[in-house]
Design a protein around this motif. Structure first.
Motif, short mmCIF file in Angstrom:
data_model
loop_
_atom_site.label_atom_id
_atom_site.label_comp_id
_atom_site.label_asym_id
_atom_site.label_seq_id
_atom_site.Cartn_x
_atom_site.Cartn_y
_atom_site.Cartn_z
N TYR A 256 0.75 -1.14 -0.04
CA TYR A 256 -0.05 0.14 0.17
C TYR A 256 0.89 1.25 -0.04
O TYR A 256 1.91 1.37 0.71
N ASP A 277 -3.41 0.26 -2.92
CA ASP A 277 -2.34 -0.75 -2.95
C ASP A 277 -1.48 0.28 -4.38
O ASP A 277 -2.29 0.97 -5.26
N TRP A 283 -8.93 -0.63 -0.72
CA TRP A 283 -9.41 -1.73 0.13
C TRP A 283 -9.93 -1.25 1.44
O TRP A 283 -9.41 -0.02 1.99
N TYR A 285 -10.60 -2.15 5.43
CA TYR A 285 -10.24 -2.88 6.81
C TYR A 285 -11.10 -2.44 7.61
O TYR A 285 -11.05 -1.40 8.40
N ARG A 298 -9.54 -7.76 4.64
CA ARG A 298 -9.59 -6.59 3.60
C ARG A 298 -10.78 -6.94 2.75
O ARG A 298 -10.95 -8.28 2.20
N LYS A 300 -12.21 -5.36 -1.05
CA LYS A 300 -11.92 -4.30 -2.17
C LYS A 300 -13.30 -3.65 -2.37
O LYS A 300 -14.34 -3.88 -2.62
#
Length: 313
Positions: A256, A277, A283, A285, A298, A300
């Protein structure tokens, strides 16, 4: 998505941006340098308020609502050169289509949001310009202010939310020597003189956080070191020693190039994190409420294109 009239009225015009660049208000005073007009940003906080609340509106339309005692909700902002875009939450853990909010923002380096009035929405905005001045706009105000200068001594600034249990959010700032400093917020955009948190923070490529992903009621911070390990700094609730000793909670985060605390994006009551990324995907979390494993696996939420942005906040 089309920007509504109510949003347009809150945007910074080119003329206002030019005036904002010229504004100079010394910390704790109202002195203005000769030849520089005393003017301020209009509407950035009102815009943040509007976008943040759209996520709650979208959730209600889908039969969902924020969890009781939920963490702060906020929109996401992105700079593409001098253009600023806004992403309202979609109420389902992601973001609605982006809105082009204005141009002429080349002079702004970075921004941070805050919930200084405690209404549950990130509707207050701090902006750092390239001359080292800190600007602030509240969601309830029609005009912003310049808090003060000298912020160019820092290479990273952000707000983790409330670190000391008092009204208002704090600002964390790292200097070029790797020392981390805390500026305690007064709840109105102004911040107290800095207090040293500790040294050695230049081992981290990214530092972020907002709210309490671990579930103990205190705001936390996470940091990614140059090896890609993720470290958790649990909050103590005391700004004089704001964090417990760090613990390693993940690895492989060197994929990332940006990590941002975004509040409660999935409406489960806990603070979440987003990461971009190197391929340009985004993403989420989600906060897990556990200090040993603060984030869930994670998900997307953006497929590509996010590397176009020089800054996310």
């Amino acid at each position: 998505m089309t920007t509504s009239n109510s949003l347009r009225t809150g945007l910074l015009s080119r003329a206002t941006v030019a005036a904002l660049t010229a504004a100079l208000v010394a910390t704790g005073t109202s002195a203005v340098a000769a030849g520089r007009p005393d003017s301020a940003d209009r509407g950035a906080g009102q815009l943040a308020s509007e976008l943040a609340k759209r996520g709650a509106q979208a959730a209600r339309a889908d039969g969902r609502s924020a969890a009781p005692g939920a963490a702060e909700q906020r929109a996401l902002y992105a700079f593409d050169g001098g253009i600023i875009y806004g992403y309202a939450p979609d109420g389902a853990g992601g973001y609605q289509a982006r809105q082009r909010l204005g141009s002429g923002w080349e002079f702004i380096k970075h921004g941070a949001q805050a919930d200084n009035d405690g209404d549950g929405f990130g509707d207050d905005v701090w902006l750092w310009d390239r001359e080292g001045y800190l600007h602030y706009s509240a969601g309830e105000a029609t005009e912003g202010v310049v808090i003060g200068g000298g912020w160019n001594i820092y290479n990273h600034t952000f707000s983790p939310g409330d670190l000391n249990g008092a009204p208002g959010a704090e600002i964390l700032a790292r200097d070029s020597a790797g020392v981390l400093w805390i500026h305690v917020g007064h709840g109105d955009g102004r911040v107290a003189p800095r207090v040293r948190v500790g040294g050695g923070w230049n081992v981290y490529d990214r530092i972020a956080g907002l709210g309490d992903p671990t579930g103990d009621g205190k705001a936390d911070v996470v940091a990614v070191d140059k090896a890609g390990d993720l470290w958790l700094y649990e909050g103590t609730g005391d700004h004089r020693t704001p964090f417990k000793p760090r613990t390693r909670t993940g690895w492989g985060w060197d994929v990332y190039n940006a990590v941002v605390g975004v509040g409660d994006l999935d409406l489960d009551g806990r603070s979440d994190l987003i990461a971009r990324d190197r391929a340009g995907a985004l993403w989420r979390y989600s906060g897990a409420g556990d200090a040993a494993t603060p984030y869930k696996p994670r998900v997307k939420i953006g497929t590509s294109g996010w590397n176009a942005y020089r800054s996310l906040f």
